[in-house]
Write a protein that holds these residues in place. Structure first.
Motif, PDB file in Angstrom:
ATOM      1  N   LEU A 276       0.829  -1.200   0.000  1.00  0.00           N
ATOM      2  CA  LEU A 276       0.000   0.000   0.000  1.00  0.00           C
ATOM      3  C   LEU A 276       0.866   1.253   0.000  1.00  0.00           C
ATOM      4  N   SER A 277       0.282   2.340  -0.477  1.00  0.00           N
ATOM      5  CA  SER A 277       0.904   3.661  -0.397  1.00  0.00           C
ATOM      6  C   SER A 277      -0.097   4.590   0.276  1.00  0.00           C
ATOM      7  N   VAL A 278       0.363   5.338   1.274  1.00  0.00           N
ATOM      8  CA  VAL A 278      -0.520   6.261   1.994  1.00  0.00           C
ATOM      9  C   VAL A 278       0.170   7.614   2.125  1.00  0.00           C
ATOM     10  N   ARG A 279      -0.458   8.656   1.612  1.00  0.00           N
ATOM     11  CA  ARG A 279       0.021  10.025   1.805  1.00  0.00           C
ATOM     12  C   ARG A 279      -1.038  10.764   2.629  1.00  0.00           C
ATOM     13  N   ILE A 280      -0.587  11.434   3.672  1.00  0.00           N
ATOM     14  CA  ILE A 280      -1.510  12.064   4.629  1.00  0.00           C
ATOM     15  C   ILE A 280      -1.283  13.568   4.660  1.00  0.00           C
ATOM     16  N   GLY A 281      -2.353  14.331   4.420  1.00  0.00           N
ATOM     17  CA  GLY A 281      -2.288  15.779   4.550  1.00  0.00           C
ATOM     18  C   GLY A 281      -1.207  16.410   3.704  1.00  0.00           C
ATOM     19  N   HIS A 282      -0.287  17.125   4.351  1.00  0.00           N
ATOM     20  CA  HIS A 282       0.756  17.852   3.632  1.00  0.00           C
ATOM     21  C   HIS A 282       1.763  16.922   2.961  1.00  0.00           C
ATOM     22  N   GLU A 283       1.715  15.624   3.252  1.00  0.00           N
ATOM     23  CA  GLU A 283       2.581  14.673   2.550  1.00  0.00           C
ATOM     24  C   GLU A 283       2.229  14.577   1.069  1.00  0.00           C
ATOM     25  N   THR A 284       1.038  15.028   0.700  1.00  0.00           N
ATOM     26  CA  THR A 284       0.664  15.013  -0.720  1.00  0.00           C
ATOM     27  C   THR A 284       1.463  16.034  -1.515  1.00  0.00           C
ATOM     28  N   SER A 285       2.113  16.963  -0.823  1.00  0.00           N
ATOM     29  CA  SER A 285       2.969  17.975  -1.472  1.00  0.00           C
ATOM     30  C   SER A 285       2.205  18.868  -2.434  1.00  0.00           C
ATOM     31  N   HIS A 286       0.927  19.057  -2.169  1.00  0.00           N
ATOM     32  CA  HIS A 286       0.131  19.975  -2.988  1.00  0.00           C
ATOM     33  C   HIS A 286      -0.871  20.679  -2.083  1.00  0.00           C
ATOM     34  N   ASP A 287      -0.863  21.996  -2.124  1.00  0.00           N
ATOM     35  CA  ASP A 287      -1.702  22.778  -1.210  1.00  0.00           C
ATOM     36  C   ASP A 287      -3.178  22.401  -1.322  1.00  0.00           C
TER      37      ASP A 287
END
Length: 341
Positions: A276-287
């Protein structure tokens, strides 16, 4: 964060906040969870978690909510992703196996994932760069119209209409198709442009203008398959998250519609040991996606075949356990069906 009890407190805060959407206080933790310590001890643990940046107090509330970093600690410690229930697996099998073709199967997958998770489901269309040409057919669709059908090793069937300068009988169209198969079978779809002069020279002069049109149509089909695309479903689910997202819903919808941001993010996301891959909040690197989390898993077409991502986008306050379970199960099931043809 090696203290077992403090991790238990953090997990309890995340679970309660996900369920109630209300800041969580020490008294509620004692009442709802078997932590076997006093409210005063829980308050001390919460103070520690807050100092570590894992929970925060919204406005003047006495309760606390998880931060992006707190969710990250929680997600990383989900060691076992639960399997789907029997009813969920049955629904998955029924819907996907009823699909008539490759594209419909992908559409059904996205709709089902959105339904299972109550989030926005997204599917990165696999580029066909690793696929090879398996078959080509040219079918008459009227006096001057033909349908050019290209079947790829990935199982994908592409088709496009072409207009001929003069009508041709079925035998002539079949001969053109046979010559194309002989010349292009097992050719990588990324091997463009096609050798037009060579292809045109394989048929008698009377069929060469028609061969040129059909060959250019095949090339157009292959070129289109190299463009990244996203299939999406469940954007209406964002409306149910208005308390979480507030005014940021607009920018999120714009980012989803634009697709470029999501395509880049999905491509960059690497799978962990759980698949799995999980990006949370500011980890998405896009405002625009700073108030969201993205959970994705890779699906593939056969061993060494084209691979892409399937996942969901939702508020950071999501049920990560169930979402991760659904995403991984759907990706694995889709891979199996596509690999079996």
């Amino acid at each position: 964060m090696s203290d077992t009890r403090r991790l238990q407190v953090l997990r309890a805060i995340v679970e309660d906040y996900v369920q109630t959407q209300e800041p969580v206080g020490s008294r509620a933790l004692v009442e709802r969870h078997n932590l076997e310590v006093s409210p005063a001890t829980i308050r001390n643990d919460m103070a520690f978690l807050e100092a570590e940046g894992l929970i925060a107090a919204p406005h003047t509330s006495a309760g606390r909510i998880p931060t992006d970093q707190g969710y990250r600690i929680f997600v990383d410690r989900i060691s076992e992703v639960r399997p789907l229930s029997r009813a969920e697996r049955r629904a998955m099998g029924t819907l996907l196996e009823a699909a008539d073709d490759h594209d419909e199967m992908l559409e059904q997958t996205v709709r089902l994932l959105a339904m299972l998770t109550n989030q926005v489901a997204v599917l990165q269309h696999p580029q066909q760069s690793t696929a090879r040409i398996r078959h080509i057919e040219v079918l008459s669709m009227g006096t001057h119209k033909v349908l050019v059908v290209v079947i790829l090793s990935s199982g994908r069937v592409e088709q496009r209409m072409a207009t001929m300068a003069a009508p041709l009988d079925d035998d002539s169209l079949q001969r053109i198709g046979q010559r194309l198969v002989e010349e292009l079978h097992n050719r990588s779809v990324s091997a463009l442009p096609l050798p037009m002069d060579q292809l045109v020279g394989t048929v008698e002069p009377s069929l060469q203008p028609a061969m040129a049109i059909v060959a250019h149509t095949v090339e157009t089909v292959l070129e289109a398959g190299r463009v990244d695309r996203i299939i999406m479903a469940g954007t209406a689910n964002l409306a149910r998250s208005d308390r979480d997202l507030g005014p940021s819903i607009g920018p999120i919808l714009e980012a989803l519609e634009e697709q470029v941001v999501l395509l880049r993010l999905l491509t960059e996301m690497e799978q962990d040991r759980r698949g799995l891959s999980v990006r949370i909040g500011h980890e998405t690197s896009h405002d625009s996606l700073a108030e969201t989390s993205v959970v994705a898993a890779e699906y593939a077409i056969g061993d060494g075949g084209a691979a892409a991502k399937l996942g969901v986008v939702g508020p950071t306050r999501m049920d990560y356990g169930s979402t991760m379970s659904a995403v991984r199960a759907m990706a694995r099931y889709l891979s199996r069906i596509l690999s079996e043809g």
